[in-house]
Design an enzyme around this catalytic site. Structure first.
Site, PDB file in Angstrom:
ATOM      1  N   LYS A  43      50.227 -94.015  69.962  1.00 34.25           N
ATOM      2  CA  LYS A  43      49.407 -93.818  70.983  1.00 34.25           C
ATOM      3  C   LYS A  43      48.107 -94.322  71.250  1.00 34.25           C
ATOM      4  O   LYS A  43      47.270 -94.440  72.334  1.00 34.25           O
ATOM      5  CB  LYS A  43      49.154 -91.988  70.981  1.00 34.25           C
ATOM      6  N   LYS A  76      62.418 -95.709  74.405  1.00 34.85           N
ATOM      7  CA  LYS A  76      62.896 -94.357  74.807  1.00 34.85           C
ATOM      8  C   LYS A  76      62.390 -94.152  76.121  1.00 34.85           C
ATOM      9  O   LYS A  76      61.322 -94.820  76.491  1.00 34.85           O
ATOM     10  CB  LYS A  76      62.428 -93.306  73.807  1.00 34.85           C
ATOM     11  N   LYS A 119      57.060 -90.542  79.236  1.00 35.09           N
ATOM     12  CA  LYS A 119      55.960 -90.585  80.282  1.00 35.09           C
ATOM     13  C   LYS A 119      54.806 -91.633  80.274  1.00 35.09           C
ATOM     14  O   LYS A 119      54.313 -92.205  81.222  1.00 35.09           O
ATOM     15  CB  LYS A 119      55.441 -89.207  80.416  1.00 35.09           C
TER      16      LYS A 119
HETATM   17  P1  ADP Z   1      56.744 -88.045  75.835  1.00 33.88           P
HETATM   18  O1  ADP Z   1      57.562 -88.576  74.516  1.00 33.88           O
HETATM   19  O2  ADP Z   1      57.381 -88.536  77.044  1.00 33.88           O
HETATM   20  O3  ADP Z   1      55.211 -88.266  75.837  1.00 33.88           O
HETATM   21  P2  ADP Z   1      56.469 -85.195  74.972  1.00 33.88           P
HETATM   22  O4  ADP Z   1      55.812 -85.915  73.529  1.00 33.88           O
HETATM   23  O5  ADP Z   1      55.744 -84.300  75.320  1.00 33.88           O
HETATM   24  O6  ADP Z   1      56.913 -86.323  75.584  1.00 33.88           O
HETATM   25  O7  ADP Z   1      57.786 -84.702  74.021  1.00 33.88           O
HETATM   26  C1  ADP Z   1      58.275 -83.335  74.266  1.00 33.88           C
HETATM   27  C2  ADP Z   1      59.566 -83.021  73.611  1.00 33.88           C
HETATM   28  O8  ADP Z   1      60.465 -83.943  74.421  1.00 33.88           O
HETATM   29  C3  ADP Z   1      59.388 -83.670  72.277  1.00 33.88           C
HETATM   30  O9  ADP Z   1      60.341 -82.631  71.281  1.00 33.88           O
HETATM   31  C4  ADP Z   1      60.064 -85.015  72.291  1.00 33.88           C
HETATM   32  O10 ADP Z   1      60.408 -85.453  70.957  1.00 33.88           O
HETATM   33  C5  ADP Z   1      61.102 -84.824  73.546  1.00 33.88           C
HETATM   34  N1  ADP Z   1      61.241 -85.965  74.045  1.00 33.88           N
HETATM   35  C6  ADP Z   1      60.592 -86.894  74.467  1.00 33.88           C
HETATM   36  N2  ADP Z   1      61.064 -88.071  75.057  1.00 33.88           N
HETATM   37  C7  ADP Z   1      62.219 -87.849  74.595  1.00 33.88           C
HETATM   38  C8  ADP Z   1      63.504 -88.759  74.701  1.00 33.88           C
HETATM   39  N3  ADP Z   1      63.384 -90.110  75.389  1.00 33.88           N
HETATM   40  N4  ADP Z   1      64.732 -88.349  74.356  1.00 33.88           N
HETATM   41  C9  ADP Z   1      64.983 -87.211  73.406  1.00 33.88           C
HETATM   42  N5  ADP Z   1      63.904 -86.472  73.192  1.00 33.88           N
HETATM   43  C10 ADP Z   1      62.672 -86.731  74.008  1.00 33.88           C
HETATM   44 NA    NA Z   2      56.648 -87.542  72.242  1.00 38.00          NA
END
Ligand code: ADP
Ligand code: NA
Length: 330
Positions: free
Chosen positions: A114, A197, A200
């Site tokens: 990040k 992965k 966002k």
């Molecule tokens: P991002 O990673 O898109 O910023 P968040 O950090 O808000 O999203 O993640 C919220 C939840 O979703 C966490 O438990 C995270 O591990 C899960 N998560 C995020 N992206 C993925 C993905 N591509 N596949 C599976 N789980 C995910």
């Molecule tokens: Na995440």
């Protein structure tokens, strides 16, 4: 015997959650309502680790809660709340900060990822220490299981280490939690670049399925997903990551096994798989969008649910914090 505890949180994001959030995390939140004493929160304190607009934060927090309810969380079967409504999170985080090694926190790969995406002059101490806030989030509820995606495993490991450290130094106080990561859906990949992965921050608009997109847009994104130069529909994450990702999504949303899908699509092309999966996705997102909108149209009900959740959460959190304060000598 009482049920085991589950705890997890999700950040309030602008726009909507994506399919990785749903399949990797929220889907498990819904399932664990049945077997666990489950606490789920919108982690708004985590959202200010990068600059935020106050009006947006408030709106996105409601939007996140509405989507969690639309995805199947039931306030009668779980405790749904907003992190900042329970002041004990910030309080326990300070205690945990004082037990965390600087080097230990520096090893968190999410911080490295990040911070690499922001200019170094914009990286806050809050971003550095947010995994420790997450430690407090989990320990306050004496959680046994923490449903998250694979990318969060390291933070749950840190939580385990700190729970053990606290218990050893000050006496048994915290449950040592286990991550609850579903192998099949712990990492959903970007539709355009299946080597990363779905996320966002890192995905391009075409690579990410936002759950509140127009269904037509969702269908189009599935149909233009990157696959490979072969034609065979077979699950092989290493050699066929794009097709395997589509099979994982398809299998999870329909309940058909991957083996069954491979048989069904034998001799058919990628086009057939994508067309059918697009239909499955549209059938899923259409009612999801409607339910989310219903909650957003009735903010009073939504706020009442969250207020009741905060009250239930706070009773548990206050007890854990009081024990921690007492053991540390306050
Ligand atoms: P991002 O990673 O898109 O910023 P968040 O950090 O808000 O999203 O993640 C919220 C939840 O979703 C966490 O438990 C995270 O591990 C899960 N998560 C995020 N992206 C993925 C993905 N591509 N596949 C599976 N789980 C995910
Ligand atoms: Na995440």
């Amino acid at each position: 015997a009482s049920r085991p505890r589950a705890l997890s949180g999700i950040q309030p994001t602008a726009g909507s959650f994506h399919l990785g959030n749903y399949l990797g995390a929220i889907r498990q939140f819904v399932a664990l309502q049945e077997t666990h004493d489950a606490f789920y929160m919108v982690v708004d304190l985590h959202a200010i680790t990068v600059p935020q607009d106050p009006r947006d934060l408030r709106a996105n927090t409601r939007l996140a809660a509405a989507q969690m309810l639309a995805a199947g969380l039931d306030p009668d079967r779980c405790t749904l709340f907003v992190q900042s409504h329970v002041p004990e999170h910030a309080q326990l985080a300070w205690l945990m900060n004082c037990l965390t090694g600087f080097g230990e926190a520096s090893r968190m790969t999410q911080f490295k990822d990040k911070s690499a995406r922001h200019g170094s002059d914009r990286i806050t101490v809050g971003l550095f220490t947010y995994p420790v806030l997450q430690v407090a989030d989990i320990l306050l509820y004496q959680a046994h299981h923490v449903p998250v995606g694979e990318d969060q495993r390291q933070h749950v490991e840190l939580t385990r280490d700190l729970a053990e450290r606290f218990n050893t130094r000050f006496g048994d106080t915290f449950v040592v939690p286990d991550p609850y990561i579903v192998k099949e859906t712990g990492k959903i990949y970007d539709l355009q670049d299946p080597s990363i992965k779905m996320s966002k921050s890192a995905s391009t608009p075409k690579g990410i399925i936002n759950l509140l997109d127009e269904p037509k847009v969702t269908a189009k994104k599935i149909k233009s997903a990157v696959t490979d130069l072969e034609t065979e529909i077979r699950f092989d994450e290493e050699r066929k990551p794009g097709v395997s990702n589509l099979l994982t999504i398809y299998s999870t949303l329909t309940g058909n096994s991957i083996a069954d899908l491979e048989t069904t699509y034998q001799g058919k092309g990628y086009g057939a798989l994508k067309t059918d999966l697009a239909e499955v996705m549209v059938e899923w997102v259409t009612p999801f969008r409607e339910r989310t909108q219903e909650y957003l149209d009735d903010p009073e009900t939504l706020d009442k649910i969250l207020a009741k959740g905060a009250e239930k959460a706070r009773a548990v959190a206050a007890e854990s914090l009081a024990a921690a304060y007492d053991r540390m000598g306050f």
